[in-house]
Design a protein around this motif. Structure first.
Motif, mmCIF file in Angstrom:
data_model
loop_
_atom_site.group_PDB
_atom_site.id
_atom_site.type_symbol
_atom_site.label_atom_id
_atom_site.label_comp_id
_atom_site.label_asym_id
_atom_site.label_seq_id
_atom_site.Cartn_x
_atom_site.Cartn_y
_atom_site.Cartn_z
ATOM 1 N N LEU A 1 0.804 -1.209 0.000
ATOM 2 C CA LEU A 1 0.000 0.000 0.000
ATOM 3 C C LEU A 1 0.850 1.279 0.000
ATOM 4 N N PRO A 2 1.919 1.385 0.805
ATOM 5 C CA PRO A 2 2.730 2.609 0.747
ATOM 6 C C PRO A 2 3.377 2.839 -0.624
ATOM 7 N N VAL A 3 3.793 1.771 -1.273
ATOM 8 C CA VAL A 3 4.384 1.899 -2.606
ATOM 9 C C VAL A 3 3.334 2.382 -3.594
ATOM 10 N N LEU A 4 2.138 1.820 -3.525
ATOM 11 C CA LEU A 4 1.056 2.221 -4.413
ATOM 12 C C LEU A 4 0.662 3.683 -4.179
ATOM 13 N N ILE A 5 0.595 4.092 -2.919
ATOM 14 C CA ILE A 5 0.261 5.482 -2.603
ATOM 15 C C ILE A 5 1.323 6.438 -3.160
ATOM 16 N N GLN A 6 2.582 6.087 -2.992
ATOM 17 C CA GLN A 6 3.653 6.941 -3.508
ATOM 18 C C GLN A 6 3.614 7.011 -5.035
ATOM 19 N N LEU A 7 3.339 5.890 -5.700
ATOM 20 C CA LEU A 7 3.231 5.878 -7.147
ATOM 21 C C LEU A 7 2.084 6.760 -7.623
ATOM 22 N N LEU A 8 0.931 6.650 -6.965
ATOM 23 C CA LEU A 8 -0.221 7.469 -7.337
ATOM 24 C C LEU A 8 0.036 8.958 -7.091
ATOM 25 N N LEU A 9 0.707 9.279 -5.980
ATOM 26 C CA LEU A 9 1.038 10.682 -5.718
ATOM 27 C C LEU A 9 2.002 11.235 -6.762
ATOM 28 N N ALA A 10 2.986 10.444 -7.152
ATOM 29 C CA ALA A 10 3.940 10.903 -8.164
ATOM 30 C C ALA A 10 3.242 11.117 -9.504
ATOM 31 N N LEU A 11 2.420 10.156 -9.925
ATOM 32 C CA LEU A 11 1.683 10.313 -11.178
ATOM 33 C C LEU A 11 0.715 11.491 -11.112
ATOM 34 N N GLY A 12 0.054 11.659 -9.974
ATOM 35 C CA GLY A 12 -0.847 12.796 -9.803
ATOM 36 C C GLY A 12 -0.111 14.126 -9.906
ATOM 37 N N PHE A 13 1.063 14.206 -9.307
ATOM 38 C CA PHE A 13 1.859 15.432 -9.381
ATOM 39 C C PHE A 13 2.250 15.730 -10.829
ATOM 40 N N ILE A 14 2.666 14.705 -11.555
ATOM 41 C CA ILE A 14 3.079 14.907 -12.942
ATOM 42 C C ILE A 14 1.911 15.383 -13.791
ATOM 43 N N VAL A 15 0.780 14.704 -13.677
ATOM 44 C CA VAL A 15 -0.394 15.074 -14.475
ATOM 45 C C VAL A 15 -0.884 16.469 -14.104
ATOM 46 N N THR A 16 -0.951 16.764 -12.813
ATOM 47 C CA THR A 16 -1.391 18.090 -12.366
ATOM 48 C C THR A 16 -0.456 19.181 -12.872
ATOM 49 N N THR A 17 0.829 18.968 -12.770
ATOM 50 C CA THR A 17 1.799 19.964 -13.239
ATOM 51 C C THR A 17 1.657 20.206 -14.733
ATOM 52 N N MET A 18 1.479 19.143 -15.504
ATOM 53 C CA MET A 18 1.332 19.315 -16.957
ATOM 54 C C MET A 18 0.064 20.083 -17.302
#
Length: 123
Positions: free
Chosen positions: A11-28
């Motif tokens: 779960l912590p790995v999945l949460i970190q992956l989702l946060l990273a992808l969310g940051f990338i998409v939001t920034t773009m």
């Protein structure tokens, strides 16, 4: 030592992956929506080193250029394999020595092939 893993352990790995992808998409999305959109003929012109563009960018390049680049990469990879082998030479024993002789033989066979094909001759 507990060898069974539960899906909740990841779960912590999945949460970190989702946060990273969310940051990338939001920034773009944000940078695309709030960024300036000023297009002009001068801005859209291709620019390289201050030299005006002449001719077509799709001029043919000799295949020898690419062959030399591939050879450079191959010999770099050779050095990458030789260094750890040399560091662990005593620990690898006779098996490691025979494997390196085989590796060097294949490398020299390829080098001989390259020389016979005339790749290294510039005209």
């Amino acid at each position: 030592m507990n060898a069974s893993y539960l899906p909740s352990d990841y779960l912590p790995v999945l949460i970190q992956l989702l946060l990273a992808l969310g940051f990338i998409v939001t920034t773009m999305i944000v940078t695309h929506s709030i960024g300036p959109k000023r297009n002009s003929q001068k801005k859209d012109d291709p620019f390289e080193c201050g030299i005006p563009v002449q001719g077509d960018a799709r001029t043919p390049i000799s295949i020898k250029y690419f062959l030399i680049a591939i050879l450079f990469v191959l010999f770099d990879v050779e050095v990458i394999f030789l260094y750890p082998w040399a560091v662990n030479f005593k620990g690898l024993g006779l098996t490691g020595f025979i494997e390196m002789i085989l590796f060097m033989g294949l490398l020299l066979a390829g080098f001989y092939y390259i020389i016979r094909k005339g790749v290294l001759k510039w005209e």
